[in-house]
Design a protein around this motif. Structure first.
Motif, PDB file in Angstrom:
ATOM      1  N   LEU A 145       0.676  -1.261   0.185  1.00 33.05           N
ATOM      2  CA  LEU A 145       0.055   0.035   0.086  1.00 33.05           C
ATOM      3  C   LEU A 145       0.825   1.201  -0.076  1.00 33.05           C
ATOM      4  O   LEU A 145       0.488   2.237  -0.762  1.00 33.05           O
ATOM      5  CB  LEU A 145      -1.080  -0.045   0.997  1.00 33.05           C
ATOM      6  CG  LEU A 145      -2.092   1.051   1.315  1.00 33.05           C
ATOM      7  CD1 LEU A 145      -2.869   1.169   0.122  1.00 33.05           C
ATOM      8  CD2 LEU A 145      -2.695   1.052   2.608  1.00 33.05           C
ATOM      9  N   ILE A 146       1.944   1.060   0.707  1.00 33.64           N
ATOM     10  CA  ILE A 146       2.891   2.378   0.655  1.00 33.64           C
ATOM     11  C   ILE A 146       3.489   2.519  -0.673  1.00 33.64           C
ATOM     12  O   ILE A 146       3.676   3.678  -1.099  1.00 33.64           O
ATOM     13  CB  ILE A 146       3.869   2.248   1.863  1.00 33.64           C
ATOM     14  CG1 ILE A 146       3.322   2.380   3.370  1.00 33.64           C
ATOM     15  CG2 ILE A 146       5.051   3.221   1.569  1.00 33.64           C
ATOM     16  CD1 ILE A 146       4.227   1.981   4.389  1.00 33.64           C
ATOM     17  N   GLY A 147       3.914   1.450  -1.142  1.00 33.99           N
ATOM     18  CA  GLY A 147       4.265   1.612  -2.591  1.00 33.99           C
ATOM     19  C   GLY A 147       3.241   2.242  -3.324  1.00 33.99           C
ATOM     20  O   GLY A 147       3.719   3.114  -4.452  1.00 33.99           O
ATOM     21  N   ASN A 184      -4.592  -3.448  -6.422  1.00 30.11           N
ATOM     22  CA  ASN A 184      -3.395  -3.787  -6.857  1.00 30.11           C
ATOM     23  C   ASN A 184      -2.619  -4.167  -5.498  1.00 30.11           C
ATOM     24  O   ASN A 184      -1.533  -5.232  -5.457  1.00 30.11           O
ATOM     25  CB  ASN A 184      -2.640  -2.935  -7.777  1.00 30.11           C
ATOM     26  CG  ASN A 184      -3.282  -2.929  -8.824  1.00 30.11           C
ATOM     27  OD1 ASN A 184      -3.888  -4.044  -9.676  1.00 30.11           O
ATOM     28  ND2 ASN A 184      -3.007  -1.765  -9.897  1.00 30.11           N
ATOM     29  N   ALA A 185      -2.636  -3.316  -4.400  1.00 34.93           N
ATOM     30  CA  ALA A 185      -2.082  -3.424  -3.086  1.00 34.93           C
ATOM     31  C   ALA A 185      -2.362  -5.004  -2.719  1.00 34.93           C
ATOM     32  O   ALA A 185      -1.532  -5.476  -1.929  1.00 34.93           O
ATOM     33  CB  ALA A 185      -2.274  -2.308  -2.318  1.00 34.93           C
ATOM     34  N   VAL A 186      -3.483  -5.414  -2.738  1.00 35.68           N
ATOM     35  CA  VAL A 186      -3.848  -6.610  -2.444  1.00 35.68           C
ATOM     36  C   VAL A 186      -3.015  -7.676  -2.970  1.00 35.68           C
ATOM     37  O   VAL A 186      -2.557  -8.819  -2.472  1.00 35.68           O
ATOM     38  CB  VAL A 186      -5.294  -7.004  -2.354  1.00 35.68           C
ATOM     39  CG1 VAL A 186      -5.668  -8.538  -2.036  1.00 35.68           C
ATOM     40  CG2 VAL A 186      -5.940  -5.954  -1.713  1.00 35.68           C
ATOM     41  N   ILE A 187      -2.945  -7.589  -4.422  1.00 41.42           N
ATOM     42  CA  ILE A 187      -2.385  -8.758  -5.234  1.00 41.42           C
ATOM     43  C   ILE A 187      -0.623  -8.524  -5.329  1.00 41.42           C
ATOM     44  O   ILE A 187      -0.153  -9.527  -5.341  1.00 41.42           O
ATOM     45  CB  ILE A 187      -2.740  -8.594  -6.720  1.00 41.42           C
ATOM     46  CG1 ILE A 187      -4.392  -8.559  -6.646  1.00 41.42           C
ATOM     47  CG2 ILE A 187      -2.199  -9.611  -7.408  1.00 41.42           C
ATOM     48  CD1 ILE A 187      -4.957  -9.769  -6.008  1.00 41.42           C
ATOM     49  N   LEU A 188      -0.180  -7.254  -5.191  1.00 35.20           N
ATOM     50  CA  LEU A 188       1.451  -7.305  -5.245  1.00 35.20           C
ATOM     51  C   LEU A 188       2.162  -8.309  -4.271  1.00 35.20           C
ATOM     52  O   LEU A 188       3.082  -8.762  -4.783  1.00 35.20           O
ATOM     53  CB  LEU A 188       1.731  -5.797  -5.052  1.00 35.20           C
ATOM     54  CG  LEU A 188       3.355  -5.507  -5.104  1.00 35.20           C
ATOM     55  CD1 LEU A 188       3.675  -5.772  -6.295  1.00 35.20           C
ATOM     56  CD2 LEU A 188       3.484  -3.954  -4.589  1.00 35.20           C
ATOM     57  N   PRO A 189       1.699  -8.312  -2.977  1.00 35.02           N
ATOM     58  CA  PRO A 189       2.561  -8.966  -2.140  1.00 35.02           C
ATOM     59  C   PRO A 189       2.670 -10.804  -2.379  1.00 35.02           C
ATOM     60  O   PRO A 189       3.788 -11.288  -2.218  1.00 35.02           O
ATOM     61  CB  PRO A 189       1.905  -8.972  -0.706  1.00 35.02           C
ATOM     62  CG  PRO A 189       1.003  -7.916  -0.691  1.00 35.02           C
ATOM     63  CD  PRO A 189       0.770  -7.568  -2.253  1.00 35.02           C
ATOM     64  N   VAL A 202      -6.969   5.581  -6.868  1.00 38.67           N
ATOM     65  CA  VAL A 202      -6.779   5.164  -5.827  1.00 38.67           C
ATOM     66  C   VAL A 202      -7.149   3.614  -5.433  1.00 38.67           C
ATOM     67  O   VAL A 202      -6.666   2.805  -4.870  1.00 38.67           O
ATOM     68  CB  VAL A 202      -7.247   5.959  -4.522  1.00 38.67           C
ATOM     69  CG1 VAL A 202      -7.106   5.478  -3.341  1.00 38.67           C
ATOM     70  CG2 VAL A 202      -6.484   7.420  -4.540  1.00 38.67           C
ATOM     71  N   SER A 203      -8.810   3.409  -5.894  1.00 40.05           N
ATOM     72  CA  SER A 203      -9.426   2.259  -5.873  1.00 40.05           C
ATOM     73  C   SER A 203      -8.489   1.322  -6.485  1.00 40.05           C
ATOM     74  O   SER A 203      -8.438   0.184  -5.869  1.00 40.05           O
ATOM     75  CB  SER A 203     -10.690   2.294  -6.321  1.00 40.05           C
ATOM     76  OG  SER A 203     -11.653   3.376  -5.714  1.00 40.05           O
ATOM     77  N   ALA A 204      -8.135   1.464  -7.766  1.00 41.82           N
ATOM     78  CA  ALA A 204      -7.313   0.451  -8.506  1.00 41.82           C
ATOM     79  C   ALA A 204      -5.956   0.228  -7.723  1.00 41.82           C
ATOM     80  O   ALA A 204      -5.800  -1.091  -7.618  1.00 41.82           O
ATOM     81  CB  ALA A 204      -6.948   1.125  -9.800  1.00 41.82           C
ATOM     82  N   PHE A 205      -5.323   1.244  -7.116  1.00 41.05           N
ATOM     83  CA  PHE A 205      -4.120   0.764  -6.143  1.00 41.05           C
ATOM     84  C   PHE A 205      -4.418   0.129  -5.067  1.00 41.05           C
ATOM     85  O   PHE A 205      -3.621  -0.789  -4.800  1.00 41.05           O
ATOM     86  CB  PHE A 205      -3.578   2.366  -5.749  1.00 41.05           C
ATOM     87  CG  PHE A 205      -2.685   2.962  -6.908  1.00 41.05           C
ATOM     88  CD1 PHE A 205      -2.545   2.431  -7.983  1.00 41.05           C
ATOM     89  CD2 PHE A 205      -2.424   4.277  -6.746  1.00 41.05           C
ATOM     90  CE1 PHE A 205      -1.817   3.097  -8.921  1.00 41.05           C
ATOM     91  CE2 PHE A 205      -1.626   4.909  -7.739  1.00 41.05           C
ATOM     92  CZ  PHE A 205      -1.307   4.535  -8.811  1.00 41.05           C
ATOM     93  N   LEU A 206      -5.633   0.275  -4.384  1.00 38.82           N
ATOM     94  CA  LEU A 206      -5.964  -0.565  -3.527  1.00 38.82           C
ATOM     95  C   LEU A 206      -6.090  -1.986  -3.811  1.00 38.82           C
ATOM     96  O   LEU A 206      -5.536  -2.915  -3.229  1.00 38.82           O
ATOM     97  CB  LEU A 206      -7.196  -0.148  -2.669  1.00 38.82           C
ATOM     98  CG  LEU A 206      -7.264   1.142  -1.839  1.00 38.82           C
ATOM     99  CD1 LEU A 206      -8.569   1.367  -1.438  1.00 38.82           C
ATOM    100  CD2 LEU A 206      -6.480   0.902  -0.673  1.00 38.82           C
TER     101      LEU A 206
END
Length: 322
Positions: free
Chosen positions: A39-41, A288-293, A282-286
């Protein structure tokens, strides 16, 4: 899951299922820390938008009063590029920290987030330079493929070949697609290398990724294809929920009216549209933040597997819930 590796000559590669399973376990066991790093990224990824959107709007409105508009635009673009690459570096740093933490768990040498960040953060511009190098290589390869396909089209004047030219185009398309996947597989762990190994520059990073992945490109491609399917249901559900919330807060009729008002020069409408698109971003980033790890954990397991077999580290996946 447990894999017991023997001598370098007897080491067997982890199966596709084992790699994905290990990544899922890592993510599940460190959900909070990995998610917040992602999320920070992605919040850093917002920085270029927060710079360019106000800058472009301001310059557009003041364009008629500025005789040196070209120079001003040039300065804004140059500053914007610096902001973009800095934000890119911050994103890649946080993503690499996830992989470093995951690798530490795999080799039974866990680190805290702060300890990992202290090691990876100074390499910010190394990430950026490596990405630029990969973009240059990709551009050269793409240019080569485009020229090759263009030359293929020149064969249509040869009548016998003209009959099978459509088939040749299809074959050429799949060859190019396979080459793209193959190249992506060979450099897939480049960011992990920078995050874990010291004293690397962009060239040695790419060459080391190339060396470690030698003979394993097909297996990495299979892992990537399977990994694409795992988060799809969750990603779809989250997207539907977020879309429903946005539509409930901002009915489509409001967007249509704001679009019409923009044509009449309404500054309020412009601000409204900008806020809507920032909300969507921002919603798209949220999501992607779930998937990135998950993807960074996949990279860590692949890196662990390749190093174990190629360099005989004699490591084993920890025989417990990671």
């Amino acid at each position: 899951m447990s894999e017991n590796f023997g001598s370098p000559g007897q080491i067997q590669p982890l199966s596709v299922g084992n790699v994905v399973s290990a990544a899922v376990r890592l993510y599940r066991s460190h959900l909070k820390s990995y998610f917040f790093l992602a999320l920070i990224g992605y919040l850093w990824s917002l920085l270029p938008f927060l710079f360019f959107i106000p800058a472009v709007i301001t310059l557009s409105w003041n364009l008629r009063f500025n005789n040196n508009s070209f120079l001003v635009w040039l300065i804004v673009v140059l500053i914007g590029l610096i902001v973009y690459f800095y934000a890119l570096g911050k994103f890649l740093v946080n993503a690499a920290i996830i992989s470093r933490l995951a690798f530490g768990e795999l080799v039974n040498q866990p680190e805290t987030v702060n300890a990992a960040r202290s090691q990876v953060k100074p390499r910010l511009w190394m990430f950026v330079l490596t990405v630029l190098l990969l973009l240059v290589i990709s551009f050269v390869l793409l240019l080569f493929f485009v020229i090759s396909l263009s030359l293929l089209q020149t064969l249509q004047w040869i009548k016998p070949l003209n009959l099978i030219l459509p088939l040749l185009n299809i074959v050429a398309f799949f060859i190019v697609l396979a080459a793209i996947f193959w190249f992506a597989a060979r450099v897939f762990i480049a960011d992990v290398l920078i995050g874990i190994e010291a004293h690397l520059d962009p060239i040695t990073t790419v060459s080391r990724s190339w060396e470690l992945s030698k003979g394993n490109a097909l297996r990495i491609i299979l892992i990537l294809l399977v990994s694409l399917l795992i988060p799809m249901p969750l990603q779809l559900v989250i997207q539907l929920i977020i879309r429903g919330i946005i539509q409930a807060l901002i009915p489509p009729v409001f967007l249509q009216q704001a679009t019409a008002d923009i044509m009449n020069g309404s500054t309020n409408a412009i601000s409204f549209i900008v806020m809507v698109y920032l909300l969507i971003l921002v919603s798209a980033f949220l999501v992607n933040a779930v998937i990135l790890p998950f993807w960074q954990a996949i990279k860590a397991v692949i890196y662990y597997d390749l190093r174990t077999r190629r360099e005989g580290l004699g490591l084993q996946l920890r025989d417990r819930e990671i």
